[in-house]
Scaffold this motif. Structure first.
Motif, PDB file in Angstrom:
ATOM      1  N   LEU A 109      17.077 -38.479   5.599  1.00 48.46           N
ATOM      2  CA  LEU A 109      16.486 -39.184   6.738  1.00 48.46           C
ATOM      3  C   LEU A 109      15.027 -38.811   6.932  1.00 48.46           C
ATOM      4  O   LEU A 109      14.272 -39.548   7.556  1.00 48.46           O
ATOM      5  N   PHE A 110      14.604 -37.664   6.357  1.00 48.33           N
ATOM      6  CA  PHE A 110      13.210 -37.241   6.454  1.00 48.33           C
ATOM      7  C   PHE A 110      12.281 -38.285   5.856  1.00 48.33           C
ATOM      8  O   PHE A 110      11.246 -38.602   6.401  1.00 48.33           O
ATOM      9  N   TYR A 111      12.660 -38.859   4.704  1.00 45.28           N
ATOM     10  CA  TYR A 111      11.810 -39.826   4.029  1.00 45.28           C
ATOM     11  C   TYR A 111      11.771 -41.171   4.742  1.00 45.28           C
ATOM     12  O   TYR A 111      10.793 -41.881   4.683  1.00 45.28           O
ATOM     13  N   THR A 112      12.852 -41.556   5.411  1.00 49.24           N
ATOM     14  CA  THR A 112      12.874 -42.854   6.070  1.00 49.24           C
ATOM     15  C   THR A 112      12.138 -42.840   7.400  1.00 49.24           C
ATOM     16  O   THR A 112      11.718 -43.878   7.875  1.00 49.24           O
ATOM     17  N   THR A 113      11.973 -41.679   8.022  1.00 54.96           N
ATOM     18  CA  THR A 113      11.269 -41.607   9.294  1.00 54.96           C
ATOM     19  C   THR A 113       9.807 -41.195   9.130  1.00 54.96           C
ATOM     20  O   THR A 113       9.041 -41.295  10.062  1.00 54.96           O
ATOM     21  N   MET A 114       9.421 -40.742   7.959  1.00 57.08           N
ATOM     22  CA  MET A 114       8.064 -40.298   7.693  1.00 57.08           C
ATOM     23  C   MET A 114       7.123 -41.503   7.625  1.00 57.08           C
ATOM     24  O   MET A 114       7.436 -42.511   7.019  1.00 57.08           O
ATOM     25  N   THR A 115       5.960 -41.413   8.271  1.00 56.80           N
ATOM     26  CA  THR A 115       4.959 -42.482   8.221  1.00 56.80           C
ATOM     27  C   THR A 115       3.658 -41.909   7.703  1.00 56.80           C
ATOM     28  O   THR A 115       3.201 -40.873   8.160  1.00 56.80           O
ATOM     29  N   LYS A 116       3.061 -42.597   6.740  1.00 54.21           N
ATOM     30  CA  LYS A 116       1.763 -42.207   6.171  1.00 54.21           C
ATOM     31  C   LYS A 116       0.765 -43.313   6.445  1.00 54.21           C
ATOM     32  O   LYS A 116       1.122 -44.458   6.676  1.00 54.21           O
ATOM     33  N   THR A 117      -0.514 -42.974   6.374  1.00 56.26           N
ATOM     34  CA  THR A 117      -1.567 -43.959   6.516  1.00 56.26           C
ATOM     35  C   THR A 117      -2.194 -44.185   5.148  1.00 56.26           C
ATOM     36  O   THR A 117      -2.603 -43.242   4.483  1.00 56.26           O
ATOM     37  N   LEU A 118      -2.258 -45.454   4.740  1.00 57.81           N
ATOM     38  CA  LEU A 118      -2.856 -45.814   3.465  1.00 57.81           C
ATOM     39  C   LEU A 118      -4.221 -46.434   3.702  1.00 57.81           C
ATOM     40  O   LEU A 118      -4.387 -47.233   4.617  1.00 57.81           O
ATOM     41  N   GLU A 119      -5.174 -46.058   2.883  1.00 55.68           N
ATOM     42  CA  GLU A 119      -6.467 -46.749   2.862  1.00 55.68           C
ATOM     43  C   GLU A 119      -6.464 -47.604   1.600  1.00 55.68           C
ATOM     44  O   GLU A 119      -6.512 -47.091   0.495  1.00 55.68           O
ATOM     45  N   ILE A 120      -6.359 -48.909   1.806  1.00 56.75           N
ATOM     46  CA  ILE A 120      -6.275 -49.852   0.692  1.00 56.75           C
ATOM     47  C   ILE A 120      -7.607 -50.569   0.563  1.00 56.75           C
ATOM     48  O   ILE A 120      -8.134 -51.102   1.533  1.00 56.75           O
ATOM     49  N   ASP A 121      -8.159 -50.560  -0.642  1.00 59.61           N
ATOM     50  CA  ASP A 121      -9.402 -51.269  -0.937  1.00 59.61           C
ATOM     51  C   ASP A 121      -9.079 -52.338  -1.986  1.00 59.61           C
ATOM     52  O   ASP A 121      -8.838 -52.022  -3.141  1.00 59.61           O
ATOM     53  N   ILE A 122      -9.033 -53.591  -1.533  1.00 66.03           N
ATOM     54  CA  ILE A 122      -8.820 -54.694  -2.471  1.00 66.03           C
ATOM     55  C   ILE A 122     -10.182 -54.998  -3.055  1.00 66.03           C
ATOM     56  O   ILE A 122     -11.031 -55.587  -2.408  1.00 66.03           O
ATOM     57  N   ARG A 123     -10.408 -54.584  -4.269  1.00 66.49           N
ATOM     58  CA  ARG A 123     -11.731 -54.640  -4.872  1.00 66.49           C
ATOM     59  C   ARG A 123     -12.058 -56.012  -5.462  1.00 66.49           C
ATOM     60  O   ARG A 123     -13.067 -56.604  -5.112  1.00 66.49           O
ATOM     61  N   SER A 124     -11.257 -56.503  -6.386  1.00 65.40           N
ATOM     62  CA  SER A 124     -11.601 -57.740  -7.080  1.00 65.40           C
ATOM     63  C   SER A 124     -10.380 -58.298  -7.783  1.00 65.40           C
ATOM     64  O   SER A 124      -9.302 -57.705  -7.761  1.00 65.40           O
ATOM     65  N   ALA A 125     -10.584 -59.437  -8.429  1.00 71.21           N
ATOM     66  CA  ALA A 125      -9.563 -60.041  -9.274  1.00 71.21           C
ATOM     67  C   ALA A 125     -10.241 -60.568 -10.537  1.00 71.21           C
ATOM     68  O   ALA A 125     -11.458 -60.774 -10.548  1.00 71.21           O
ATOM     69  N   GLU A 126      -9.449 -60.760 -11.568  1.00 74.56           N
ATOM     70  CA  GLU A 126      -9.988 -61.234 -12.846  1.00 74.56           C
ATOM     71  C   GLU A 126      -9.091 -62.326 -13.401  1.00 74.56           C
ATOM     72  O   GLU A 126      -7.875 -62.231 -13.329  1.00 74.56           O
ATOM     73  N   GLY A 127      -9.705 -63.341 -13.957  1.00 77.89           N
ATOM     74  CA  GLY A 127      -8.983 -64.387 -14.664  1.00 77.89           C
ATOM     75  C   GLY A 127      -7.993 -65.161 -13.820  1.00 77.89           C
ATOM     76  O   GLY A 127      -6.897 -65.462 -14.287  1.00 77.89           O
ATOM     77  N   LEU A 128      -8.360 -65.497 -12.574  1.00 74.20           N
ATOM     78  CA  LEU A 128      -7.444 -66.243 -11.714  1.00 74.20           C
ATOM     79  C   LEU A 128      -7.219 -67.648 -12.260  1.00 74.20           C
ATOM     80  O   LEU A 128      -8.168 -68.350 -12.631  1.00 74.20           O
ATOM     81  N   LYS A 129      -5.937 -68.036 -12.318  1.00 71.67           N
ATOM     82  CA  LYS A 129      -5.570 -69.340 -12.870  1.00 71.67           C
ATOM     83  C   LYS A 129      -4.642 -70.075 -11.920  1.00 71.67           C
ATOM     84  O   LYS A 129      -3.797 -69.464 -11.271  1.00 71.67           O
ATOM     85  N   ILE A 130      -4.813 -71.397 -11.875  1.00 70.39           N
ATOM     86  CA  ILE A 130      -3.876 -72.283 -11.201  1.00 70.39           C
ATOM     87  C   ILE A 130      -3.417 -73.285 -12.250  1.00 70.39           C
ATOM     88  O   ILE A 130      -4.245 -73.930 -12.904  1.00 70.39           O
ATOM     89  N   ASN A 131      -2.109 -73.396 -12.433  1.00 66.04           N
ATOM     90  CA  ASN A 131      -1.535 -74.267 -13.474  1.00 66.04           C
ATOM     91  C   ASN A 131      -2.126 -73.977 -14.855  1.00 66.04           C
ATOM     92  O   ASN A 131      -2.499 -74.888 -15.589  1.00 66.04           O
ATOM     93  N   ARG A 132      -2.284 -72.697 -15.167  1.00 68.52           N
ATOM     94  CA  ARG A 132      -2.781 -72.207 -16.462  1.00 68.52           C
ATOM     95  C   ARG A 132      -4.232 -72.577 -16.750  1.00 68.52           C
ATOM     96  O   ARG A 132      -4.669 -72.536 -17.888  1.00 68.52           O
ATOM     97  N   ARG A 133      -4.981 -72.949 -15.716  1.00 66.33           N
ATOM     98  CA  ARG A 133      -6.411 -73.246 -15.872  1.00 66.33           C
ATOM     99  C   ARG A 133      -7.209 -72.310 -14.979  1.00 66.33           C
ATOM    100  O   ARG A 133      -6.840 -72.064 -13.832  1.00 66.33           O
ATOM    101  N   LEU A 134      -8.323 -71.799 -15.500  1.00 66.55           N
ATOM    102  CA  LEU A 134      -9.171 -70.902 -14.717  1.00 66.55           C
ATOM    103  C   LEU A 134      -9.718 -71.612 -13.485  1.00 66.55           C
ATOM    104  O   LEU A 134     -10.060 -72.798 -13.541  1.00 66.55           O
ATOM    105  N   ILE A 135      -9.796 -70.872 -12.400  1.00 74.34           N
ATOM    106  CA  ILE A 135     -10.353 -71.404 -11.154  1.00 74.34           C
ATOM    107  C   ILE A 135     -11.855 -71.502 -11.314  1.00 74.34           C
ATOM    108  O   ILE A 135     -12.503 -70.570 -11.784  1.00 74.34           O
TER     109      ILE A 135
END
Length: 181
Positions: free
Chosen positions: A10-36
């Protein structure tokens, strides 16, 4: 690894941590197999069902957008994945999903990644059919709690621990000395 007794699950299910998330970039994004080419893209970080944070729009990146969006989010110990979803905004203002990456919590928390360690991670984006549609680059830091302090168990004598062999650097771990009476 040395275990000093059994830890309550139960220690792991009640434990709360704070995350610092940095969404930096993306590469090669495609829609229907074609580059955006000329799409306004943004990313959303999700932890569990309720917690989510969207990034700002990238107007000029096309298939290789850059967001550099930092956000701090709480994460409960029972959460096994966080997800990064990438969307684009249509001309009429609707938001459509390009793809999603699911990041296991064990990749940035646990045995080999300590609190305060900066993790640079890249994950494959998958669309709703499971096809590859790009790569998302993020960095994640599990923030150490400021109320936690390092504890030393001293022996019966009044000697202090020496750090001569470590050139004044902080040492990770908790020393346990045998006390004989």
């Amino acid at each position: 690894m040395i275990y000093l007794g059994r830890i309550d699950p139960l220690f792991y299910t009640t434990m709360t941590k704070t995350l610092e998330i940095d969404i930096r970039s993306a590469e090669g994004l495609k829609i229907n197999r074609r580059l955006i080419k000329k799409k306004k893209t943004f990313a959303v970080a999700r932890i569990g069902e309720k917690s989510s944070r969207p990034s700002s729009l990238d107007d000029s990146g096309g298939s290789n957008p850059k967001w550099n969006f930092k956000s701090e989010m709480p994460m409960k110990g029972s959460v096994q994945f966080i997800s990064i979803e990438v969307f684009y905004r249509t001309r009429c203002g609707r938001e459509k999903q390009i793809g999603e990456a699911r990041i296991p919590a064990t990749d940035f928390m646990g045995r080999y990644s300590h609190e305060g360690h900066l993790n640079f991670l890249s994950y494959r984006l998958r669309d709703e059919y499971g096809d590859k549609c790009g790569i998302v680059n993020v960095s994640i830091v599990v923030k150490p709690h400021s109320t936690e302090t390092t504890m030393f168990m001293a022996s019966s004598s009044s000697e202090t621990p020496s750090i001569d062999g470590y050139r004044g650097r902080a040492v990770t771990g908790l020393p346990v000395w045998r006390v004989t009476t």
